[in-house]
Design an enzyme around this catalytic site. Structure first.
Site, PDB file in Angstrom:
ATOM      1  N   GLU A  41      -6.133  -1.439  15.565  1.00 54.33           N
ATOM      2  CA  GLU A  41      -6.770  -2.331  14.596  1.00 54.33           C
ATOM      3  C   GLU A  41      -5.810  -3.436  14.147  1.00 54.33           C
ATOM      4  O   GLU A  41      -4.652  -3.179  13.808  1.00 54.33           O
ATOM      5  CB  GLU A  41      -7.210  -1.525  13.370  1.00 54.33           C
ATOM      6  CG  GLU A  41      -7.833  -2.393  12.301  1.00 54.33           C
ATOM      7  CD  GLU A  41      -8.092  -1.624  11.000  1.00 54.33           C
ATOM      8  OE1 GLU A  41      -8.142  -0.382  11.044  1.00 54.33           O
ATOM      9  OE2 GLU A  41      -8.241  -2.281   9.954  1.00 54.33           O
ATOM     10  N   SER A  83     -10.061  -6.451  10.042  1.00 56.63           N
ATOM     11  CA  SER A  83     -11.267  -5.775   9.613  1.00 56.63           C
ATOM     12  C   SER A  83     -12.099  -6.797   8.844  1.00 56.63           C
ATOM     13  O   SER A  83     -11.622  -7.359   7.865  1.00 56.63           O
ATOM     14  CB  SER A  83     -10.883  -4.595   8.722  1.00 56.63           C
ATOM     15  OG  SER A  83     -11.992  -3.760   8.511  1.00 56.63           O
ATOM     16  N   ARG A 104       0.843  -1.202   0.000  1.00 58.10           N
ATOM     17  CA  ARG A 104       0.000   0.000   0.000  1.00 58.10           C
ATOM     18  C   ARG A 104       0.872   1.243   0.000  1.00 58.10           C
ATOM     19  O   ARG A 104       1.860   1.310   0.718  1.00 58.10           O
ATOM     20  CB  ARG A 104      -0.900   0.006   1.248  1.00 58.10           C
ATOM     21  CG  ARG A 104      -1.849  -1.183   1.241  1.00 58.10           C
ATOM     22  CD  ARG A 104      -2.834  -1.154   2.376  1.00 58.10           C
ATOM     23  NE  ARG A 104      -3.627  -2.385   2.342  1.00 58.10           N
ATOM     24  CZ  ARG A 104      -4.547  -2.711   3.242  1.00 58.10           C
ATOM     25  NH1 ARG A 104      -4.813  -1.880   4.247  1.00 58.10           N
ATOM     26  NH2 ARG A 104      -5.209  -3.839   3.138  1.00 58.10           N
ATOM     27  N   ARG A 109       2.612   0.696  10.470  1.00 52.99           N
ATOM     28  CA  ARG A 109       2.104   1.071   9.149  1.00 52.99           C
ATOM     29  C   ARG A 109       3.231   0.998   8.128  1.00 52.99           C
ATOM     30  O   ARG A 109       4.113   1.858   8.101  1.00 52.99           O
ATOM     31  CB  ARG A 109       1.513   2.487   9.215  1.00 52.99           C
ATOM     32  CG  ARG A 109       0.730   2.904   7.963  1.00 52.99           C
ATOM     33  CD  ARG A 109       0.104   4.273   8.141  1.00 52.99           C
ATOM     34  NE  ARG A 109      -0.849   4.296   9.245  1.00 52.99           N
ATOM     35  CZ  ARG A 109      -2.124   3.920   9.140  1.00 52.99           C
ATOM     36  NH1 ARG A 109      -2.599   3.537   7.987  1.00 52.99           N
ATOM     37  NH2 ARG A 109      -2.911   3.954  10.191  1.00 52.99           N
ATOM     38  N   ARG A 154       1.209  -6.738  12.553  1.00 51.89           N
ATOM     39  CA  ARG A 154       0.617  -6.180  13.771  1.00 51.89           C
ATOM     40  C   ARG A 154       0.454  -7.254  14.838  1.00 51.89           C
ATOM     41  O   ARG A 154       0.531  -6.952  16.038  1.00 51.89           O
ATOM     42  CB  ARG A 154      -0.709  -5.493  13.455  1.00 51.89           C
ATOM     43  CG  ARG A 154      -0.481  -4.205  12.676  1.00 51.89           C
ATOM     44  CD  ARG A 154      -1.723  -3.363  12.530  1.00 51.89           C
ATOM     45  NE  ARG A 154      -1.424  -2.139  11.778  1.00 51.89           N
ATOM     46  CZ  ARG A 154      -2.313  -1.201  11.493  1.00 51.89           C
ATOM     47  NH1 ARG A 154      -3.571  -1.328  11.896  1.00 51.89           N
ATOM     48  NH2 ARG A 154      -1.960  -0.133  10.826  1.00 51.89           N
TER      49      ARG A 154
END
Length: 424
Positions: free
Chosen positions: A349, A352, A262, A277, A391
RNA sequence: GGAGAGAUGGCUGAGUGGUUGAAAGCGGCGGUCUUGAAAACCGUUGAGCUCGUAAGGGCUCCGGGGGUUCGAAUCCCUCUCUCUCCGCCA
């Protein structure tokens, strides 16, 4: 893509639902364009019909040896007005389609209304944040000085937002992947699938990363339009694109390990410390292809499967229902799993899980044959992380640290670490 | 990277300008026969869009896009993909 029939029949309903997301549509204008479309489509088809009928009569006349020159001239004139009408119709149709492709999914009635992520609703909490009798360090402090985690070398090799993992941490990373895939395939009934990490524009359109979120993608240089996948959801869900799945094949449940890429455009200065991130991260993704009536039960099931990973790792977490302002473009309903990170002293988070209902299926033309009607109908598609590896690695490091800065290995991971119980 | 061949319905495969959305076979579904099954026989069997309350019309689709023509699965251009041979290669 929203259901075009719903747009035609009850545009106000669509507008009211989208308004909860903060998306305003011009009902009057859209209705006018739709009216135009209808008019031009009917006219085009009438002219096409006339051309077909007359052309056939020319064939018949010719076969019986008659002179056809006058007939041919007539149809020739018809061709000009047909071409013009066709062009107008194509233009309106393209305009309408392009506009609809930019509209997000309708949200399910159970989705909490809200104005920002502050309005996400906590559904349940599992476990409790551990109380350390020393000041816990974050994953950067715990790992960088031992060179298990190396951001400087990663910058040299590539740029910021990449990381190099070494030795026992690289192994722990791999253990997490193995553990998650085994759990989902052996205990949760998923089929493991391995897919291309480079995809075409049609696939990205299908799951709706295109056309709207192009800036989040890494595009490959070259003549062909190709992109690195931002999530395995794209190739895995697109396996059913342009397919009609037989009813007895459903539900299809895939578990897929892949890297994800990303660009993180628009996140400058956000989460710059550590590996929260990254431009490249790994993930085990879960995808369900189901009958429409089963999709909300499937969302609960899929979410629970992701939660099970955290439970087996004994990592405290909470489940949040995303509100109408925070929910993703394609999702009708989303649960986020947030894991407790002692280094940040808060939940972050880690997964999801979304039901997109028929939104992606319509874009992908993914259908199943409904035995009740005998007709092909859109499937429902769901996806969720089970879990994000990077994560999860952070969560293990920070939750399993001791005062000496050692990291204990969660019991379920020890078989994947050759029985190793602690790394130091 | 070089040379050649090809892409038609769930599958195999015919069709090279005029009722061809497409022969035939296989498969699927329904039926006859049978205690049941098989075999045989008969029938049926693509998708999308659109007009219409309905009955029922109409349009589009033979890998994708564009062109020629009154008319294209069929002719031309282009792209993609597949196969065969040669070269290279994890």
């Amino acid at each position: 893509m929203l259901d075009p029939k719903l747009i035609r029949n009850d545009l106000q309903f669509v507008a009211d639902n989208l308004k909860k997301r903060g998306v305003i549509i011009d009902v009057a204008k859209l209705n006018a364009i739709e009216e135009q479309r209808k008019l031009l489509q009917v006219k085009t088809q009438e002219l096409q019909n006339e051309r077909n009928v007359r052309s056939k009569s020319i064939g018949a006349a010719k076969a019986s040896g008659k002179n056809v020159e006058d007939l041919m001239k007539e149809v020739n004139d018809l061709g000009a007005s047909l071409k013009e009408t066709e062009e107008q119709f194509n233009k309106v149709h393209a305009e309408l389609t392009a506009y609809l492709a930019l509209l997000p999914n309708l949200t399910h009635e159970s989705v909490p209304e809200g104005k920002s992520e502050e309005d996400n609703k906590q559904i349940r909490v599992w476990g409790e944040p551990i109380k350390f009798n020393f000041k816990p360090q974050d994953h950067v402090d715990l790992c960088v000085k031992k060179q298990w985690m190396d951001f400087e070398t990663a910058v040299k090799l590539s740029k910021s937002r990449f990381v190099v993992l070494r030795g026992p941490l690289a192994r722990l990373n791999r253990a997490l992947i193995q553990f998650m895939l085994d759990l989902h395939t052996i205990e949760h009934g998923y089929q493991e699938i391995n897919v291309p990490n480079i995809v075409n524009a049609a696939s990205l359109y299908g799951t709706s990363q295109l056309p709207k979120n192009k800036e989040d993608l890494f595009a490959l240089a070259g003549d062909e339009e190709l992109y690195l996948i931002p999530t395995a959801e794209v190739p895995v869900t697109n396996t059913v694109r342009d397919e009609i799945v037989e009813a007895d094949k459903l539900p299809i449940k895939y578990a897929c390990y892949s890297a994800c890429y990303r660009s993180e455009a628009g996140t400058y200065g956000k989460d710059t410390r550590g590996m929260i991130r990254q431009h490249q991260f790994e993930k085990v993704e879960l995808v369900h292809i189901v009958r429409p009536e089963d999709s909300y039960a499937a969302l609960e099931e899929l979410t629970l499967h992701a939660e099970t990973v955290l439970q087996k790792l004994k990592l405290p977490y909470r489940v949040m229902a995303l509100c109408t302002a925070d929910i993703g473009f394609a999702a009708a309903k989303t649960y986020d799993l947030e894991v407790w990170l002692p280094g940040q002293d808060r939940y972050r988070e880690i997964s999801s899980c979304s039901n997109t209902e028929a939104f992606q299926a319509r874009r992908m033309n993914a259908r199943w044959r409904n035995p009740a009607t005998g007709k092909p109908e859109s499937v429902h598609t769901l996806n969720g992380s089970g879990l994000a590896i990077g994560r999860t690695l952070i969560a293990v490091i920070e939750n399993y640290q001791d005062e000496q800065g050692r990291i204990h290995i969660p019991e379920v991971l020890q078989p994947y670490m050759k029985g190793l119980k602690v790394i130091e």
